[in-house]
Each structure stands twice: as structure tokens, then as C-alpha cells.
Motif scaffolding. Sequence first.
Motif, short mmCIF file in Angstrom:
data_model
loop_
_atom_site.label_atom_id
_atom_site.label_comp_id
_atom_site.label_asym_id
_atom_site.label_seq_id
_atom_site.Cartn_x
_atom_site.Cartn_y
_atom_site.Cartn_z
N ASN A 180 0.83 -1.20 0.00
CA ASN A 180 0.00 0.00 0.00
C ASN A 180 0.87 1.26 0.00
N TRP A 181 2.09 1.13 -0.52
CA TRP A 181 3.06 2.23 -0.51
C TRP A 181 2.51 3.50 -1.14
N ARG A 182 1.76 3.38 -2.22
CA ARG A 182 1.15 4.55 -2.89
C ARG A 182 -0.35 4.59 -2.64
N ARG A 183 -0.78 3.91 -1.59
CA ARG A 183 -2.18 3.87 -1.16
C ARG A 183 -3.12 3.23 -2.19
N GLN A 184 -2.55 2.32 -2.96
CA GLN A 184 -3.33 1.64 -4.00
C GLN A 184 -4.39 0.70 -3.45
N LEU A 185 -4.35 0.40 -2.15
CA LEU A 185 -5.40 -0.42 -1.54
C LEU A 185 -6.60 0.42 -1.15
N GLY A 186 -6.54 1.73 -1.40
CA GLY A 186 -7.65 2.60 -1.05
C GLY A 186 -7.77 2.81 0.44
N ASP A 187 -6.66 2.69 1.13
CA ASP A 187 -6.59 2.83 2.57
C ASP A 187 -5.68 4.00 2.90
N ALA A 188 -6.04 4.81 3.87
CA ALA A 188 -5.30 6.03 4.18
C ALA A 188 -3.90 5.77 4.73
N SER A 189 -3.64 4.57 5.20
CA SER A 189 -2.31 4.28 5.74
C SER A 189 -1.35 3.94 4.60
N PHE A 190 -0.09 3.88 4.92
CA PHE A 190 0.90 3.39 3.97
C PHE A 190 1.26 1.94 4.29
N ASN A 191 0.51 1.32 5.17
CA ASN A 191 0.83 -0.02 5.65
C ASN A 191 0.49 -1.07 4.61
N PHE A 192 1.34 -2.08 4.54
CA PHE A 192 1.00 -3.25 3.74
C PHE A 192 0.47 -4.31 4.69
N THR A 193 -0.30 -5.25 4.14
CA THR A 193 -0.90 -6.27 4.98
C THR A 193 -0.92 -7.61 4.24
N SER A 194 -0.72 -8.68 4.99
CA SER A 194 -0.75 -10.02 4.41
C SER A 194 -2.10 -10.70 4.65
N ARG A 195 -3.05 -9.95 5.21
CA ARG A 195 -4.38 -10.51 5.50
C ARG A 195 -5.43 -9.74 4.70
N PRO A 196 -6.26 -10.42 3.92
CA PRO A 196 -7.32 -9.74 3.17
C PRO A 196 -8.25 -8.94 4.09
N PHE A 197 -8.57 -7.71 3.68
CA PHE A 197 -9.52 -6.91 4.45
C PHE A 197 -10.53 -6.27 3.51
N ALA A 198 -11.74 -6.06 4.02
CA ALA A 198 -12.87 -5.60 3.22
C ALA A 198 -12.87 -4.08 3.06
N LEU A 199 -13.35 -3.64 1.92
CA LEU A 199 -13.61 -2.22 1.70
C LEU A 199 -14.92 -1.90 2.39
N LYS A 200 -14.89 -0.90 3.26
CA LYS A 200 -16.09 -0.57 4.04
C LYS A 200 -16.46 0.89 3.82
N GLY A 201 -16.92 1.54 4.84
CA GLY A 201 -17.29 2.96 4.74
C GLY A 201 -18.46 3.16 3.81
N SER A 202 -18.35 4.10 2.91
CA SER A 202 -19.47 4.44 2.02
C SER A 202 -19.74 3.36 0.98
N PHE A 203 -18.93 2.31 0.94
CA PHE A 203 -19.12 1.25 -0.04
C PHE A 203 -19.85 0.04 0.52
N VAL A 204 -20.24 0.06 1.77
CA VAL A 204 -20.89 -1.08 2.40
C VAL A 204 -22.15 -1.51 1.65
N ASN A 205 -22.94 -0.57 1.19
CA ASN A 205 -24.18 -0.90 0.50
C ASN A 205 -24.08 -0.84 -1.01
N LYS A 206 -22.88 -0.79 -1.55
CA LYS A 206 -22.69 -0.78 -3.00
C LYS A 206 -22.20 -2.15 -3.46
N ARG A 207 -22.63 -2.54 -4.64
CA ARG A 207 -22.19 -3.81 -5.22
C ARG A 207 -21.05 -3.54 -6.18
N ILE A 208 -19.89 -4.10 -5.88
CA ILE A 208 -18.71 -3.95 -6.73
C ILE A 208 -18.71 -5.11 -7.72
N THR A 209 -18.56 -4.79 -9.00
CA THR A 209 -18.70 -5.81 -10.03
C THR A 209 -17.45 -6.03 -10.86
#
Length: 189
Positions: free
Chosen positions: A89-118
Motif C-alpha cells: 500500500n506504498w502509494r495507497r493503492q489499496l484505497g486505505d489512508a495508511s501506507f501499511n501493507f498487509t498479508s491478510r485480506p480486508f474488506a472495503l467498508k465505509g461508504s461502499f458497504v451498501n454498494k455492489r462492486i462488479t
Amino acid sequence: QGALLNEDVVSVACGTYHSMALIRNGTVLVWGNNTDGQLGDETFLQRSRPQTVHLTGLLYKRRASAMAAGGDSSFVIADSGTLYRWGDNWRRQLGDASFNFTSRPFALKGSFVNKRITSIAANSYSSYFIADDQPYSAGANDNGQLGLGTSGSVAVANYTRISSPLVNNATRVFSGTCGPNEQRNSVGM
């Protein structure tokens, strides 16, 4: 004698040094480099053979419907329409405000909770998706590649809607690397 020989592979994706395969039953297999956690196995160990991504939390026992590989990051859309992401997530390409990388999948939340991503696409330092027929992007925007009408070295930390009459009612997004280095990327809808 390949590990995917008896699998019904419906799509593949390749990052810089890792690969992904989506199997018809909704399983995602990953292999390759894992220095930034891009394999999603909660380790940073390199894997030379495909292994299943054990999606956790709300995605546990869900089927994947789409996936994409960024340079050192990975993205999966569950059959529920929820986007999961992990890795660099060095350039925040995970859509997360941190610069942290993670080895565990995490969900997109916030304003996207009720949206269907296709649809999801990613390149070295940016990612794009379609939610409720509208395109969104996040990550590096050095050359205006996010389609937001701006450019600059500041990364866009949260997914932002691409607002253009040319991309209303988008149904699919794709991305590829064009040019001699990883900063030259393009996206299409």
C-alpha cells in the motif's frame, strides 16, 4: 504435472512477481513473491506452488467472482459484491489512508458497504473498480492515471469516483502496464 492441471481456471492475473488464478468454484489460488503480503496468507513467505487464499471475516466461505493483481498487491471481489484487498500500500493503492501493507485480506467498508462492486483492475501503484455502475480509483496519480482531472505526486488515499460523462454507467474496468517502466499505466472502462 502442473498444480493447475486439473483445475477449471476461469481467469489469471499477474503482479510484478506474483500470480493469481480464479477457479470456477470461486476459489482463488496465489503463488510467487510475498515480501509485501501479496499472497494473502498472513505470512511473508514466498510460495512456488499455487495455494488457496483463505479469505477471512465476512468473506469466509464465500466464492470469489473476480480478482486482480497489482504490482505487489491483490484484490478479490466476493460473490456478495464486497471488495477485499491486501499486499503493498506504498502509494495507497489499496484505497486505505495508511501506507501499511498487509498479508491478510480486508474488506472495503465505509461508504461502499451498501454498494455492489462488479469489476476490479489494478496496476503497479493504482487500483480501479466499478460499484453500482460508477468507476472509482485510488493510488498513485503522478500522471493523472486515476482519471480524476488532476495529477501530482500525492497519492489518493481513498477510493474516489471518476466523474466524467464518458464513463457513466460503466460495467467493466481493465488495466495494463504500457511503456518502459511501471509508472506508465493505463486504464479502460
